[in-house]
Design an enzyme around this catalytic site. Structure first.
Site, PDB file in Angstrom:
ATOM      1  N   SER A 107     -46.409   4.408  41.897  1.00 29.21           N
ATOM      2  CA  SER A 107     -46.103   3.476  42.984  1.00 29.21           C
ATOM      3  C   SER A 107     -44.790   2.741  42.717  1.00 29.21           C
ATOM      4  O   SER A 107     -43.745   3.371  42.629  1.00 29.21           O
ATOM      5  CB  SER A 107     -47.289   2.519  43.172  1.00 29.21           C
ATOM      6  OG  SER A 107     -47.152   1.721  44.321  1.00 29.21           O
ATOM      7  N   ASP A 159     -51.963   8.187  52.424  1.00 25.37           N
ATOM      8  CA  ASP A 159     -51.434   7.004  51.750  1.00 25.37           C
ATOM      9  C   ASP A 159     -50.822   6.060  52.786  1.00 25.37           C
ATOM     10  O   ASP A 159     -49.788   6.357  53.377  1.00 25.37           O
ATOM     11  CB  ASP A 159     -50.378   7.419  50.722  1.00 25.37           C
ATOM     12  CG  ASP A 159     -49.970   6.275  49.801  1.00 25.37           C
ATOM     13  OD1 ASP A 159     -50.150   5.106  50.181  1.00 25.37           O
ATOM     14  OD2 ASP A 159     -49.479   6.573  48.707  1.00 25.37           O
ATOM     15  N   HIS A 190     -53.418   6.158  48.284  1.00 24.88           N
ATOM     16  CA  HIS A 190     -52.482   5.605  47.307  1.00 24.88           C
ATOM     17  C   HIS A 190     -53.148   5.565  45.937  1.00 24.88           C
ATOM     18  O   HIS A 190     -53.661   4.536  45.503  1.00 24.88           O
ATOM     19  CB  HIS A 190     -52.063   4.206  47.753  1.00 24.88           C
ATOM     20  CG  HIS A 190     -50.834   3.693  47.064  1.00 24.88           C
ATOM     21  ND1 HIS A 190     -49.569   4.173  47.340  1.00 24.88           N
ATOM     22  CD2 HIS A 190     -50.673   2.742  46.116  1.00 24.88           C
ATOM     23  CE1 HIS A 190     -48.685   3.529  46.601  1.00 24.88           C
ATOM     24  NE2 HIS A 190     -49.332   2.656  45.838  1.00 24.88           N
TER      25      HIS A 190
END
Length: 209
Positions: A107, A159, A190
């Site tokens: 991320s 996501d 995610h």
């Protein structure tokens, strides 16, 4: 450990000739978060895991954002330079082979790794990026020569935080700079599902022979 400019953890390699993994955590995590992932990806590798220096309401990050999904690109550029300086200092301090450093990011950490690849070519030879977005929003692509750089990208179709289109854009940008990119798309959100980890292990084994 807090020297070299970043609070960080260093775990020496336990296997001769093993690479060094630069572990870059996601928002709200810390320098311990990805140690297990590092061991899983490359058993015996050295692990170099710093903590992001930006504080967003108590959550550690690698760079500022203006709002969800909108990056402060000036800060991205500045923070990438700081991280590059840390990597150079750490490889010298811990007597590591600079050519063996592989970034592993999730991320926000994956975004930081991508920015470092593009802005500081030659620093990283490999990168495994999970749930990453193109970090230099609205900026021209740097004239970076990433010939020989191997990148694994994993992105989820569901996501909601990092749209799949962003990961595809990053893959295209890296390819434009001559990096060799392996893209893995999964149906999840995610996160880092088992299939993505399995594919990343296969990629790592193939690119470190």
């Amino acid at each position: 450990m807090t020297d070299l400019g970043f609070t960080h953890v260093f775990r020496p390699a336990t296997r001769p000739g093993a690479p060094t993994l630069l572990l870059l955590h996601g928002t709200g995590a810390d320098e311990y978060d990805l140690l297990g992932l590092g061991h899983s990806l490359a058993p015996g590798a050295a692990l170099l895991s710093p903590r992001g220096r930006v504080d967003e309401n108590g959550a550690a990050r690698w760079f500022r954002r203006l709002r969800e999904g909108v990056f402060d690109v000036d800060d991205v550029v500045a923070r990438a330079a700081e991280l590059a300086g840390f990597v150079r200092a750490a490889t010298a301090a811990y007597d590591l082979d600079p050519a063996s450093v592989t970034a592993v990011g999730f991320s926000n950490g994956a975004n930081m790794a991508a920015a470092t690849l593009l802005l500081h070519p030659g620093l990283l030879r490999r990168a495994a990026l999970f749930a990453a977005a193109a970090p230099l929003q609205g900026r021209p692509l740097p004239a970076a020569d990433l010939t020989g750089v191997q990148v694994f990208l994993s992105a989820g179709a569901a996501d909601s935080l990092t749209p799949l289109e962003q990961a595809r854009l990053l893959a295209e940008q890296l390819r434009q700079c001559s990096a060799v990119v392996q893209m893995h798309e999964h149906p999840g959100g995610h996160g880092l599902p088992p299939e993505a980890l399995h594919r990343a292990r296969q990629w790592f084994a193939a690119t470190t022979r």
